[in-house]
Design a protein around this motif. Sequence first.
Motif, PDB file in Angstrom:
ATOM      1  N   LYS A  93     -15.056 -14.527   5.796  1.00 28.93           N
ATOM      2  CA  LYS A  93     -15.875 -13.833   4.585  1.00 28.93           C
ATOM      3  C   LYS A  93     -14.748 -13.048   3.611  1.00 28.93           C
ATOM      4  N   GLY A  94     -15.197 -13.109   2.635  1.00 30.69           N
ATOM      5  CA  GLY A  94     -14.289 -12.384   1.479  1.00 30.69           C
ATOM      6  C   GLY A  94     -12.833 -13.148   1.528  1.00 30.69           C
ATOM      7  N   LEU A  95     -12.295 -12.505   0.896  1.00 33.09           N
ATOM      8  CA  LEU A  95     -10.797 -12.605   0.581  1.00 33.09           C
ATOM      9  C   LEU A  95      -9.805 -12.099   1.692  1.00 33.09           C
ATOM     10  N   PRO A  96      -8.714 -12.628   1.940  1.00 40.92           N
ATOM     11  CA  PRO A  96      -7.593 -12.019   2.891  1.00 40.92           C
ATOM     12  C   PRO A  96      -7.189 -10.808   2.215  1.00 40.92           C
ATOM     13  N   VAL A  97      -6.941  -9.724   3.081  1.00 40.95           N
ATOM     14  CA  VAL A  97      -6.285  -8.568   2.476  1.00 40.95           C
ATOM     15  C   VAL A  97      -5.087  -8.209   3.021  1.00 40.95           C
ATOM     16  N   PRO A  98      -4.142  -7.979   2.207  1.00 35.52           N
ATOM     17  CA  PRO A  98      -2.573  -7.664   2.641  1.00 35.52           C
ATOM     18  C   PRO A  98      -2.636  -6.244   3.290  1.00 35.52           C
ATOM     19  N   ARG A  99      -2.155  -6.202   4.404  1.00 37.28           N
ATOM     20  CA  ARG A  99      -2.075  -4.940   5.184  1.00 37.28           C
ATOM     21  C   ARG A  99      -1.538  -3.868   4.450  1.00 37.28           C
ATOM     22  N   CYS A 100      -0.828  -3.830   3.575  1.00 31.87           N
ATOM     23  CA  CYS A 100      -0.479  -2.878   2.665  1.00 31.87           C
ATOM     24  C   CYS A 100      -1.327  -2.192   1.777  1.00 31.87           C
ATOM     25  N   LYS A 101      -2.667  -2.969   1.603  1.00 33.85           N
ATOM     26  CA  LYS A 101      -3.620  -2.285   0.630  1.00 33.85           C
ATOM     27  C   LYS A 101      -4.460  -1.207   1.383  1.00 33.85           C
ATOM     28  N   MET A 102      -4.444  -0.231   0.734  1.00 28.96           N
ATOM     29  CA  MET A 102      -5.264   0.924   1.119  1.00 28.96           C
ATOM     30  C   MET A 102      -6.553   1.363   0.394  1.00 28.96           C
ATOM     31  N   LEU A 103      -7.601   2.441   0.846  1.00 27.92           N
ATOM     32  CA  LEU A 103      -8.751   2.809   0.241  1.00 27.92           C
ATOM     33  C   LEU A 103      -8.248   3.974  -0.334  1.00 27.92           C
ATOM     34  N   THR A 104      -7.404   4.359  -0.044  1.00 25.32           N
ATOM     35  CA  THR A 104      -6.951   5.967  -0.460  1.00 25.32           C
ATOM     36  C   THR A 104      -5.510   5.907  -1.242  1.00 25.32           C
ATOM     37  N   PRO A 105      -5.075   6.842  -2.063  1.00 23.76           N
ATOM     38  CA  PRO A 105      -3.946   6.673  -2.327  1.00 23.76           C
ATOM     39  C   PRO A 105      -2.643   6.766  -1.378  1.00 23.76           C
ATOM     40  N   THR A 106      -1.612   6.042  -1.603  1.00 25.14           N
ATOM     41  CA  THR A 106      -0.597   6.069  -0.615  1.00 25.14           C
ATOM     42  C   THR A 106       0.532   7.126  -1.035  1.00 25.14           C
ATOM     43  N   GLU A 107       0.167   7.727  -2.194  1.00 20.89           N
ATOM     44  CA  GLU A 107       1.420   8.746  -2.553  1.00 20.89           C
ATOM     45  C   GLU A 107       0.594   9.730  -3.264  1.00 20.89           C
ATOM     46  N   ARG A 108       1.445  11.057  -3.204  1.00 21.24           N
ATOM     47  CA  ARG A 108       0.951  12.061  -4.080  1.00 21.24           C
ATOM     48  C   ARG A 108       1.985  12.594  -5.149  1.00 21.24           C
ATOM     49  N   VAL A 109       1.867  13.081  -5.880  1.00 18.76           N
ATOM     50  CA  VAL A 109       2.864  13.578  -6.905  1.00 18.76           C
ATOM     51  C   VAL A 109       2.854  15.312  -6.715  1.00 18.76           C
ATOM     52  N   ALA A 117       8.211  15.412  -7.392  1.00 15.78           N
ATOM     53  CA  ALA A 117       8.719  14.679  -6.197  1.00 15.78           C
ATOM     54  C   ALA A 117       7.247  13.594  -6.011  1.00 15.78           C
ATOM     55  N   VAL A 118       7.634  12.375  -5.704  1.00 12.39           N
ATOM     56  CA  VAL A 118       6.419  11.425  -5.074  1.00 12.39           C
ATOM     57  C   VAL A 118       6.602  11.426  -3.580  1.00 12.39           C
ATOM     58  N   LEU A 119       5.561  11.802  -2.900  1.00 12.13           N
ATOM     59  CA  LEU A 119       5.509  12.014  -1.456  1.00 12.13           C
ATOM     60  C   LEU A 119       4.615  11.038  -0.720  1.00 12.13           C
ATOM     61  N   SER A 120       4.764  10.328   0.129  1.00 11.41           N
ATOM     62  CA  SER A 120       3.943   9.287   1.000  1.00 11.41           C
ATOM     63  C   SER A 120       2.702   9.988   1.589  1.00 11.41           C
ATOM     64  N   GLN A 121       1.761   9.213   1.440  1.00  7.51           N
ATOM     65  CA  GLN A 121       0.652   9.767   2.173  1.00  7.51           C
ATOM     66  C   GLN A 121       0.006   8.900   3.208  1.00  7.51           C
TER      67      GLN A 121
END
Length: 188
Positions: A93-109, A117-121
């Motif tokens: 159903k739908g497209l295959p999704v890469p596991r590294c895709k997220m619905l929320t930002p993966t970094e914050r500045v 500084a760019v920090l991981s979330q």
Amino acid sequence: MKKHARMALAAVIALVVGLALASCTSDSSQDKENKRKQETYDHLVAEQPAVPMQYSPTRESINQWIKTWGKRGKLSYVYIQNAKGEYGYFIMKGLPVPRCKMLTPTERVETYSEGVAVLSQPGMDGTYTSGSTCNAYYGFDATTGAYMEFTVGTNQSFFLFDQPMTMPEYASAKQLGPSSVKDVEKKQ
């Protein structure tokens, strides 16, 4: 002042003057190179200006992708080729999704007086991820809804279609997930 002291002082002054001149020369050389590159660019743009496009095939392809995959319930036919050249398939159903895709930002500045500084979330599951998960894909079976995950990379590729393929290499593909092409055809 003694003779040795004067010679040492003269050597230090000569070194300082030499370094100053060298730095001026290298800056001057760099400035000349930058100026030469800019002049070359300006000349080429004047002689060969970019021609405005009347039509964009890239934009058309993106719009067609949106029309194809922007429908609820659209199925993906994922054909996997292994190192031996053998094919198998999943229907999702739908497209295959890469596991590294997220619905929320993966970094914050974060901005500090010393800089930025760019920090991981963390992800939605409260854990952090790395780029290594981008070769793992997941999705859900077309008829059962079962979770499926597969990886691509060393000696394995996948080919994505929005309909079953009838070319010989795909027609003999082994069913890898719960749904077969016949199961999906019955359901539609």
